[in-house]
Design an enzyme around this catalytic site. Structure first.
Site, PDB file in Angstrom:
ATOM      1  CG  ASP A   8     -20.317  -2.321  -4.326  1.00 52.90           C
ATOM      2  OD1 ASP A   8     -19.784  -1.657  -3.456  1.00 52.90           O
ATOM      3  OD2 ASP A   8     -20.894  -3.360  -3.160  1.00 52.90           O
ATOM      4  CB  CYS A  66     -17.641  -4.094  -1.050  1.00 56.68           C
ATOM      5  SG  CYS A  66     -17.483  -5.492  -0.266  1.00 56.68           S
ATOM      6  CB  THR A  68     -18.455  -5.193   4.656  1.00 53.39           C
ATOM      7  OG1 THR A  68     -18.849  -6.196   3.309  1.00 53.39           O
ATOM      8  CG2 THR A  68     -20.067  -5.455   5.119  1.00 53.39           C
ATOM      9  CG  HIS A  99       3.096 -13.467   8.039  1.00 56.11           C
ATOM     10  ND1 HIS A  99       2.853 -13.651   9.178  1.00 56.11           N
ATOM     11  CD2 HIS A  99       3.937 -12.437   8.396  1.00 56.11           C
ATOM     12  CE1 HIS A  99       3.510 -13.300  10.262  1.00 56.11           C
ATOM     13  NE2 HIS A  99       4.094 -12.366   9.922  1.00 56.11           N
ATOM     14  CG  HIS A 134       5.704 -15.916   6.354  1.00 56.55           C
ATOM     15  ND1 HIS A 134       4.590 -15.708   7.020  1.00 56.55           N
ATOM     16  CD2 HIS A 134       6.993 -15.011   6.471  1.00 56.55           C
ATOM     17  CE1 HIS A 134       5.619 -15.701   7.927  1.00 56.55           C
ATOM     18  NE2 HIS A 134       6.306 -15.281   7.740  1.00 56.55           N
TER      19      HIS A 134
HETATM   20  C1  RB5 Z   1     -23.990  -3.554  -1.428  1.00 56.59           C
HETATM   21  O1  RB5 Z   1     -24.958  -3.233  -0.478  1.00 56.59           O
HETATM   22  C2  RB5 Z   1     -23.267  -3.757  -0.190  1.00 56.59           C
HETATM   23  O2  RB5 Z   1     -23.873  -5.343  -0.654  1.00 56.59           O
HETATM   24  C3  RB5 Z   1     -21.799  -4.638  -0.565  1.00 56.59           C
HETATM   25  O3  RB5 Z   1     -21.405  -2.967  -1.115  1.00 56.59           O
HETATM   26  C4  RB5 Z   1     -20.627  -5.787  -0.117  1.00 56.59           C
HETATM   27  O4  RB5 Z   1     -20.834  -5.004   1.145  1.00 56.59           O
HETATM   28  C5  RB5 Z   1     -21.227  -7.022  -0.379  1.00 56.59           C
HETATM   29  O5  RB5 Z   1     -20.464  -7.751   0.651  1.00 56.59           O
END
Ligand code: RB5
Length: 151
Positions: A8, A66, A68, A99, A134
């Site tokens: 994203d 993304c 996180t 694993h 595994h």
């Molecule tokens: C985008 O702002 C953020 O929410 C997305 O990139 C991600 O971290 C969601 O899990």
């Protein structure tokens, strides 16, 4: 090895670094977007084509990013047969291959810097599945998929 990747907006900058590495290593990849950091997009929309491409065998592995890493990991893991692993270090990158036979690597663009991210990708791509006990555990994950997804 054919690699599908996508991010994203929050993972875009790190995705470009990953692409630079893949190009340097002459690895075959296809980028499913997004194309900039300025226009917000919804992470499930980015995760789905990569997860489906790996599931249907068009790609051997996938890489998703993304902010996180959590959102794309949750979305991708809804696709039966996908084992997406969010890694912030090289130990988990190696372990998720040995694993869990993780077929999809997930990175957090707001969590790891480019140097560490490239080390993670490098280890993840080079490490094989250890099999043995595994494999038995992965078969149990497949049973869960069959129970809840009918496949
Ligand atoms: C985008 O702002 C953020 O929410 C997305 O990139 C991600 O971290 C969601 O899990």
């Amino acid at each position: 090895m054919k690699i599908a990747l996508a991010s994203d907006h929050a993972g875009y900058v790190l995705k470009e670094e990953v692409k630079r590495y893949l190009t340097e290593k002459n690895l075959d990849y296809q980028d499913f977007g997004t194309d900039c950091a300025d226009i917000p997009v919804d992470y499930p929309d980015m995760a789905l084509p990569v997860a489906e491409g790996v599931k249907n065998g068009e790609f051997d592995r996938g890489i998703l990013l993304c902010g996180t890493g959590i959102g794309v990991a949750i979305a991708a893991n809804k696709v039966p047969g996908i084992r997406a692993a969010l890694c912030h270090d090289t130990f988990t990158a190696r372990s998720c291959r040995e694993h869990n036979d993780a077929n999809l690597l997930v990175l957090g663009g707001r969590v790891v810097g480019p140097g560490l991210a490239i080390d993670i990708v490098d280890v993840w791509l080079k490490t094989g599945f250890a099999g043995g006990r595994h494999a038995r555990r992965l078969a149990k994950i497949q049973e869960i998929e069959r129970k809840y997804c009918g496949q």
